[in-house]
Design a protein around this motif. Structure first.
Motif, mmCIF file in Angstrom:
data_model
loop_
_atom_site.group_PDB
_atom_site.id
_atom_site.type_symbol
_atom_site.label_atom_id
_atom_site.label_comp_id
_atom_site.label_asym_id
_atom_site.label_seq_id
_atom_site.Cartn_x
_atom_site.Cartn_y
_atom_site.Cartn_z
ATOM 1 N N ALA A 301 0.940 -1.516 0.056
ATOM 2 C CA ALA A 301 0.068 0.199 -0.203
ATOM 3 C C ALA A 301 0.920 1.434 0.149
ATOM 4 O O ALA A 301 0.577 2.448 -0.613
ATOM 5 N N LEU A 302 1.945 1.530 0.821
ATOM 6 C CA LEU A 302 2.862 2.360 1.185
ATOM 7 C C LEU A 302 3.297 2.710 -0.158
ATOM 8 O O LEU A 302 3.481 3.686 -0.549
ATOM 9 N N GLY A 303 4.048 1.455 -1.449
ATOM 10 C CA GLY A 303 4.574 1.985 -2.449
ATOM 11 C C GLY A 303 3.217 2.672 -3.225
ATOM 12 O O GLY A 303 3.784 3.804 -4.082
ATOM 13 N N THR A 304 2.607 1.784 -3.813
ATOM 14 C CA THR A 304 1.494 2.307 -4.373
ATOM 15 C C THR A 304 1.123 3.612 -4.405
ATOM 16 O O THR A 304 1.060 4.956 -5.077
ATOM 17 N N VAL A 305 0.676 4.075 -2.754
ATOM 18 C CA VAL A 305 0.831 5.893 -2.741
ATOM 19 C C VAL A 305 1.602 6.440 -3.254
ATOM 20 O O VAL A 305 1.640 7.721 -3.385
ATOM 21 N N PHE A 306 2.999 6.027 -2.637
ATOM 22 C CA PHE A 306 4.037 6.466 -3.564
ATOM 23 C C PHE A 306 4.296 7.081 -4.743
ATOM 24 O O PHE A 306 4.339 8.096 -5.009
ATOM 25 N N VAL A 307 4.405 5.745 -5.409
ATOM 26 C CA VAL A 307 4.318 5.878 -6.572
ATOM 27 C C VAL A 307 3.547 6.648 -7.614
ATOM 28 O O VAL A 307 3.913 7.609 -8.471
ATOM 29 N N LEU A 308 2.229 6.805 -7.119
ATOM 30 C CA LEU A 308 1.255 6.836 -7.679
ATOM 31 C C LEU A 308 0.711 9.012 -7.529
ATOM 32 O O LEU A 308 0.219 9.629 -7.554
ATOM 33 N N GLY A 309 0.891 8.797 -5.912
ATOM 34 C CA GLY A 309 0.438 10.008 -4.917
ATOM 35 C C GLY A 309 1.392 11.265 -5.391
ATOM 36 O O GLY A 309 1.517 11.352 -5.066
ATOM 37 N N ARG A 310 2.395 11.133 -5.776
ATOM 38 C CA ARG A 310 4.062 11.520 -5.414
ATOM 39 C C ARG A 310 3.514 12.859 -7.079
ATOM 40 O O ARG A 310 3.875 13.765 -7.210
ATOM 41 N N ASP A 311 2.906 11.713 -8.382
ATOM 42 C CA ASP A 311 2.874 12.353 -9.154
ATOM 43 C C ASP A 311 1.348 12.963 -9.353
ATOM 44 O O ASP A 311 0.763 12.981 -10.873
ATOM 45 N N GLY A 312 0.086 13.184 -8.027
ATOM 46 C CA GLY A 312 -0.571 12.438 -8.388
ATOM 47 C C GLY A 312 -2.040 14.324 -8.837
ATOM 48 O O GLY A 312 -2.903 14.085 -10.210
ATOM 49 N N MET A 313 -1.421 15.571 -9.280
ATOM 50 C CA MET A 313 -1.288 17.034 -9.624
ATOM 51 C C MET A 313 -1.201 16.342 -10.951
ATOM 52 O O MET A 313 -1.805 16.545 -11.470
ATOM 53 N N THR A 314 -0.131 15.889 -11.286
ATOM 54 C CA THR A 314 -0.085 15.159 -12.874
ATOM 55 C C THR A 314 -0.807 14.327 -13.533
ATOM 56 O O THR A 314 -1.508 14.901 -14.399
ATOM 57 N N ILE A 315 -1.107 14.159 -13.158
ATOM 58 C CA ILE A 315 -1.883 12.323 -13.213
ATOM 59 C C ILE A 315 -3.407 13.230 -13.417
ATOM 60 O O ILE A 315 -3.837 12.592 -14.956
ATOM 61 N N TYR A 316 -3.651 14.251 -12.556
ATOM 62 C CA TYR A 316 -5.239 14.506 -12.458
ATOM 63 C C TYR A 316 -5.104 15.058 -13.936
ATOM 64 O O TYR A 316 -6.276 15.666 -14.283
ATOM 65 N N LEU A 317 -4.088 16.634 -14.181
ATOM 66 C CA LEU A 317 -4.341 17.144 -14.857
ATOM 67 C C LEU A 317 -4.424 17.099 -16.162
ATOM 68 O O LEU A 317 -4.926 17.204 -17.465
ATOM 69 N N TRP A 318 -3.773 15.373 -16.509
ATOM 70 C CA TRP A 318 -3.125 15.495 -17.964
ATOM 71 C C TRP A 318 -3.981 13.785 -18.443
ATOM 72 O O TRP A 318 -4.304 13.755 -19.951
ATOM 73 N N HIS A 319 -4.782 13.865 -17.240
ATOM 74 C CA HIS A 319 -5.677 11.874 -17.633
ATOM 75 C C HIS A 319 -6.416 11.763 -18.788
ATOM 76 O O HIS A 319 -7.373 11.676 -19.289
ATOM 77 N N LEU A 320 -7.341 13.480 -18.516
ATOM 78 C CA LEU A 320 -7.963 13.839 -20.023
ATOM 79 C C LEU A 320 -7.684 13.856 -21.015
ATOM 80 O O LEU A 320 -8.542 12.794 -22.589
ATOM 81 N N PRO A 321 -6.487 14.746 -21.117
ATOM 82 C CA PRO A 321 -6.505 14.675 -22.574
ATOM 83 C C PRO A 321 -5.622 13.577 -22.797
ATOM 84 O O PRO A 321 -5.703 12.929 -24.080
ATOM 85 N N LEU A 322 -5.565 12.766 -21.936
ATOM 86 C CA LEU A 322 -4.056 11.292 -23.012
ATOM 87 C C LEU A 322 -5.165 10.255 -22.875
ATOM 88 O O LEU A 322 -4.781 9.708 -23.629
ATOM 89 N N PHE A 323 -6.548 10.700 -22.076
ATOM 90 C CA PHE A 323 -7.592 9.544 -22.515
ATOM 91 C C PHE A 323 -7.856 9.642 -24.061
ATOM 92 O O PHE A 323 -8.058 9.013 -24.873
#
Length: 439
Positions: A301-323
């Motif tokens: 759980a800690l590793g998953t949150v670390f991998v996804l969480g540290r880039d959370g803002m970029t994921i949020y901003l880019w997910h729809l244009p990328l989709f």
């Protein structure tokens, strides 16, 4: 949406895990990450693309489900995100005050660092959007299609405006919280209701934009209570009763025609029901805080949150244009598209989520330079003067606010591509500290 502070840069060891748990509430990081992933999943289930003899069709399978409206009472997690943001802001503000010293301005330091952290990742996005929409316009893309695509891509950008506003208000709102926490919550709730009343009475939707303040600040103040340990000190029975009462109040509120029972419709502009949803969600999180804490003691759980969480803002901003881009590439390659809403289509949604998150993480790695926080001040320096900070705040928050009001377009994207970098640059400058200036 990042979990940089306190997390290791390499894969966490057992010693890292123990050290991290001792320093911070990891449930906050878990909730932040889960909220981002849930938002991404909801968006990919709300867009169904079909390519057949009749041409290209875009539908919304999720909204066609009979239980969709009821599900928004659980799946609308933005109030909870602002609660979690309030918790992190209270902790961060106290740290800023502690290290500011007698000659520094903790409020200016706070506003500058938080706006840069929030908006620097948005710089490449606005540049790409301006270039993409400009090229699409130049090659003669049908205006109706371009407007629809731009609307979808720009829809998540409201968060930049709303969260930027609440972050700017943290120094003042913490002061109010320390003096009169319950009176502050009550006033914000009354203001949110008053704004909705004026909007509904006049039929002027733009009035609702005023609730970017009261509704989201109310949720943020609940986060301040969380940081104070108020929820942790309450009996579980009381928390459950408060959550049930908040949900119970939503039933008549959304049944008289003033507010929509669909909590996603109540999002932009934000409306009073979201404040009650924030109350319920804050209480429910505390009810499951202990098992979530145990979960976050596991390396998986800690590793998953670390991998996804540290880039959370970029994921949020880019997910729809990328989709949208990934769907476009699939169309060009002639890939088969299952019928939206079919069993096969739903079965492919987890696959689509994993692929989209993986591509988003790749973009985040490529754009890591834009996710840098401001360095801490040295004793002889301070942040820019308040007039400069105010101009920078307008430059950064303004484009996202324009997207909310006028929707994304080539012109709005250009404003963002110019204004956001200028604002970030202004906030990144430093000035001599007051003691140095006096010498």
């Amino acid at each position: 949406m990042s979990t940089h502070q306190g997390l290791p840069e390499q894969a966490p060891t057992a010693a890292d895990v123990r050290g991290i748990i001792a320093k911070r509430d990891l449930v906050v990081d878990l909730i932040r990450t889960a909220c981002v992933v849930l938002v991404v999943f909801v968006h990919i289930t709300m867009v169904g693309v079909a390519a057949d003899e009749g041409g290209l069709r875009v539908t919304s399978p999720l909204q066609e489900l009979p239980w969709y409206v009821a599900a928004t009472w659980i799946g609308q997690v933005m109030p909870l995100f602002f609660v979690v943001g309030g918790f992190a802001s209270a902790v961060g503000w106290r740290s800023t005050v502690a290290r500011s010293g007698a000659d520094g301005s903790p409020a200016r330091d706070w506003v500058a660092t938080r706006l840069v952290r929030l908006y620097r990742p948005a710089v490449p996005l606005f540049v790409v959007l301006a270039l993409g929409l400009g090229v699409a316009t130049a090659v003669g893309t049908p205006p109706e299609l371009l407007a629809e695509v731009a609307f979808g891509i720009g829809s998540p950008l409201w968060f930049l405006a709303a969260y930027g506003i609440t972050q700017c208000c943290v120094p003042f709102m913490v002061r109010l919280h320390e003096r009169a926490p319950w009176r502050t919550l009550g006033v914000l709730l009354l203001l949110a209701g008053a704004v909705d009343a004026v909007r509904l009475a006049t039929g002027t939707a733009e009035v609702g934009l005023l609730n970017l303040g009261p509704v989201w600040l109310f949720a943020q103040q609940l986060g301040f209570l969380w940081a104070d340990g108020w929820f942790a000190r309450r009996p579980k029975v009381l928390l459950l009763a408060v959550a049930a009462a908040a949900y119970a109040l939503l039933v008549p509120m959304t049944s008289i025609g003033l507010w929509a029972p669909d909590m996603l419709q109540d999002l932009n502009p934000p409306m009073l029901p979201l404040a009650f949803l924030a109350i319920a969600q804050a209480c429910l999180v505390q009810l499951v805080h202990a098992p979530l804490t145990r979960l976050m003691r596991t390396r998986a759980a800690l590793g998953t949150v670390f991998v996804l969480g540290r880039d959370g803002m970029t994921i949020y901003l880019w997910h729809l244009p990328l989709f949208i881009a990934l769907n476009g590439v699939a169309l060009l390659l002639g890939a088969p598209f299952p019928e939206p809403g079919s069993g096969v289509w739903w079965a492919t949604r987890p696959v689509a989520l994993v692929v989209l998150l993986a591509v988003s993480l790749g973009i985040a790695r490529a754009l890591r330079w834009f996710d840098r926080p401001l360095p801490r001040l040295v004793p002889t320096t301070d942040r820019p003067a308040w007039p400069v900070v105010a101009v920078a705040a307008v430059c950064t928050i303004g484009p996202a606010f324009l997207v909310m009001q006028a929707h994304l377009s080539f012109g709005v994207a250009v404003v963002g591509a110019v204004g956001v970098p200028i604002g970030v640059w202004l906030l990144s400058r430093t000035a001599p500290a007051r003691s140095v200036r006096q010498i």
